[in-house]
Design an enzyme around this catalytic site. Structure first.
Site, mmCIF file in Angstrom:
data_model
loop_
_atom_site.group_PDB
_atom_site.id
_atom_site.type_symbol
_atom_site.label_atom_id
_atom_site.label_comp_id
_atom_site.label_asym_id
_atom_site.label_seq_id
_atom_site.Cartn_x
_atom_site.Cartn_y
_atom_site.Cartn_z
ATOM 1 N N GLU A 5 0.742 -1.105 0.178
ATOM 2 C CA GLU A 5 -0.153 -0.059 0.077
ATOM 3 C C GLU A 5 0.904 1.109 0.048
ATOM 4 O O GLU A 5 0.483 2.045 0.810
ATOM 5 C CB GLU A 5 -0.938 -0.199 1.215
ATOM 6 C CG GLU A 5 -2.043 -0.886 1.229
ATOM 7 C CD GLU A 5 -3.201 -0.906 2.114
ATOM 8 O OE1 GLU A 5 -2.987 -0.092 3.059
ATOM 9 O OE2 GLU A 5 -4.042 -1.747 2.132
ATOM 10 N N GLU B 256 -5.476 -8.287 -0.634
ATOM 11 C CA GLU B 256 -6.079 -8.052 0.616
ATOM 12 C C GLU B 256 -7.455 -7.842 0.347
ATOM 13 O O GLU B 256 -7.898 -7.038 -0.516
ATOM 14 C CB GLU B 256 -5.555 -6.929 1.276
ATOM 15 C CG GLU B 256 -4.304 -7.295 2.153
ATOM 16 C CD GLU B 256 -3.839 -5.920 3.219
ATOM 17 O OE1 GLU B 256 -4.706 -5.119 3.335
ATOM 18 O OE2 GLU B 256 -2.717 -5.544 3.000
#
Length: 480
Positions: free
Chosen positions: A155, A274
């Site tokens: 991320e 995710e």
């Protein structure tokens, strides 16, 4: 309500078994008091929770991503190897927990071997260096751990991430790392950090910049997505798969465009590493360990509607089998997880059953389908069919994955196919009349998979009745 599901012989693609992956992060009680708890009476001599291992084995998970997550952007892998008594105790910068490093690379690899998981490692590109990543790969694969997929950070588009930088700077760092990794072991594949959420302002532009820079050094681009029912509107929430489909198709379009313009040897595929339902415990205060060890962080309690959405994610991955090749449910134990633990007890949540019903029917070819039946309108996701579905063919087995999204009405479904269906091999249902029904340590069996018998195979084809708010996974025998 009545509907027809028409199954085409036209294939979408082979369903990768790696879409049934999981995720373990050093966060809250995911590792400590989760998979590793030497103080528990249920622990093995190595400190691994035997009841947790047994439950995870039921999910038939294929690949597990480790050790983060946000955690990895401040993690230095050498802290977690060697004699335990010599490993440093530090503060985890991401979740503000005390990290003893008693569980590290070797312990994770041992768990992978015990459960027949393929390991998937995310490297630190926040506070770490490309050389540190290469040395981790050398440590792992020289020791015959054979880690096949390496994530180039986590991320990095997010302002919350340790070491966050603009896309071009991240891409340069990721290029250097990928080159070092592939030079050390040409067999490994890499996952570039894609957009962490469609609501991030750099969505898709970030992905394009990263892929253009990495070119053939990126085998996959990552997608992340957490969804929830903040509006307390069950019907709308169950339609979120429309948005998941759109996210996949948006990122895939970028991949195809970059591959064509840059004349890549192979287009990058999608790694949805995710995903889950997460919204009840998303306040910032619930994601902070307060400088303490193994604090309960975002231990979401899952109900029936959450389980139906988890199944919807997996069906979307199957409907996009040509491009989605890896996916990881985040996470596995305690932290937004199918399993919750106490010192001497374990609870299987509703999403445990939804995931398992599908994962045990993994593989095969995803087939095109069309639905002729009723739909409804949602404010957030547009028009939504009452029937969510995916269909796969594996040898002489036809797998049907079906959800009736209606809160009130049963759905009488006829299945139309040119395949000659001989009989029902197995069928399960997850159902409750209350969308908020959930399991607890006091009442652990409120929502669980059961044998499904309301399915008929006859000369006129296959027919079944789906109760409202139900998930059915059925395997049919195909005559050859």
């Amino acid at each position: 309500m009545n509907a027809t599901l028409a199954i085409s012989q036209q294939p979408i693609g082979e369903v990768s078994p790696l879409i049934y992956g999981g995720f373990l992060e050093h966060m809250g009680r995911s590792i400590y008091e989760g998979v590793y708890d030497p103080d528990s009476p249920l622990a093995s001599q190595d400190g691994i929770r035997t009841d947790v291992v047994a439950a995870l084995a039921e999910l038939d998970i294929t690949m597990v991503r480790y050790p983060g997550g946000n955690f990895v952007s401040g993690y230095h892998w050498r802290d977690g190897v060697g004699p335990r008594e010599q490993r440093p105790t530090v503060e985890d910068q991401a979740w503000k927990c005390i990290e003893t490093n008693h569980f590290g690379t070797d312990e994770f690899m041992a768990l992978c071997r015990e459960l027949d998981w393929q390991p998937m490692i995310a490297v630190n590109l926040g506070s770490g260096t490309p050389q540190e990543a290469r040395e981790w790969l050398e440590y792992c694969n020289a020791a015959s751990y054979s880690v096949p997929i390496w994530c180039l950070g986590n991320e990095m588009d997010g302002s919350w991430q340790i070491g966050h930088v603009p896309a071009a700077q991240y891409a340069e760092r990721a290029c250097q790392t990928a080159k070092l990794l592939k030079d050390a072991d040409p067999s490994v594949e890499t996952v570039a950090c894609g957009s962490s959420d469609p609501i991030v302002k750099t969505y898709l532009e970030w992905d394009r910049t990263v892929l253009e820079c990495l070119g053939d050094l990126a085998d996959y681009i990552s997608l992340h997505r957490y969804v929830g029912n903040r509006e307390n509107d069950t019907a709308s929430f169950l339609g979120v798969t429309n948005s998941i489909d759109q996210q996949i198709e948006d990122v895939d379009a970028v991949c195809r465009d970059v591959a064509a313009r840059k004349q890549l040897k192979q287009r990058p595929f999608l790694c949805f590493d995710e995903w889950n339902v997460w919204y009840k415990s998303k306040e910032v205060g619930k994601m902070n360990g307060g400088g303490k060890f193994a604090q309960p962080i975002i231990e979401e309690v899952y109900n029936l509607e959450d389980a139906l959405v988890v199944a919807g994610f997996l069906m979307s991955f199957m409907r996009h089998a040509d491009v989605v090749k890896v996916a990881n449910l985040a996470q596995l134990v305690n932290v937004i997880a199918p399993l919750l633990t106490k010192k001497n007890a374990l609870l299987k949540q509703s999403i445990f059953y939804a995931f398992g019903m599908l994962s045990r029917r993994k593989g095969g070819t995803s087939l095109q389908t069309t639905v002729d039946g009723p739909s409804y309108q949602t404010e957030l996701y547009g028009e939504v069919s009452f029937l969510d579905r995916a269909v796969t063919l594996l040898g002489d087995k036809l797998n049907l994955f079906l959800t009736n999204r209606s809160c009130n009405d049963a759905l009488n479904l006829k299945v139309s196919t040119n395949l000659e269906i001989d009989s029902v091999a197995s069928a399960e249902i997850l159902h409750h009349e209350d969308p908020k029904a959930a399991n607890s340590f006091a009442n652990p069996n409120v929502v669980q998979a059961e044998t499904f018998s309301a399915i008929e195979v006859g000369t006129s084809g296959v027919s079944l009745t789906l109760p409202p708010l139900s998930l059915v996974a059925a395997t049919l025998n195909v005559a050859r």
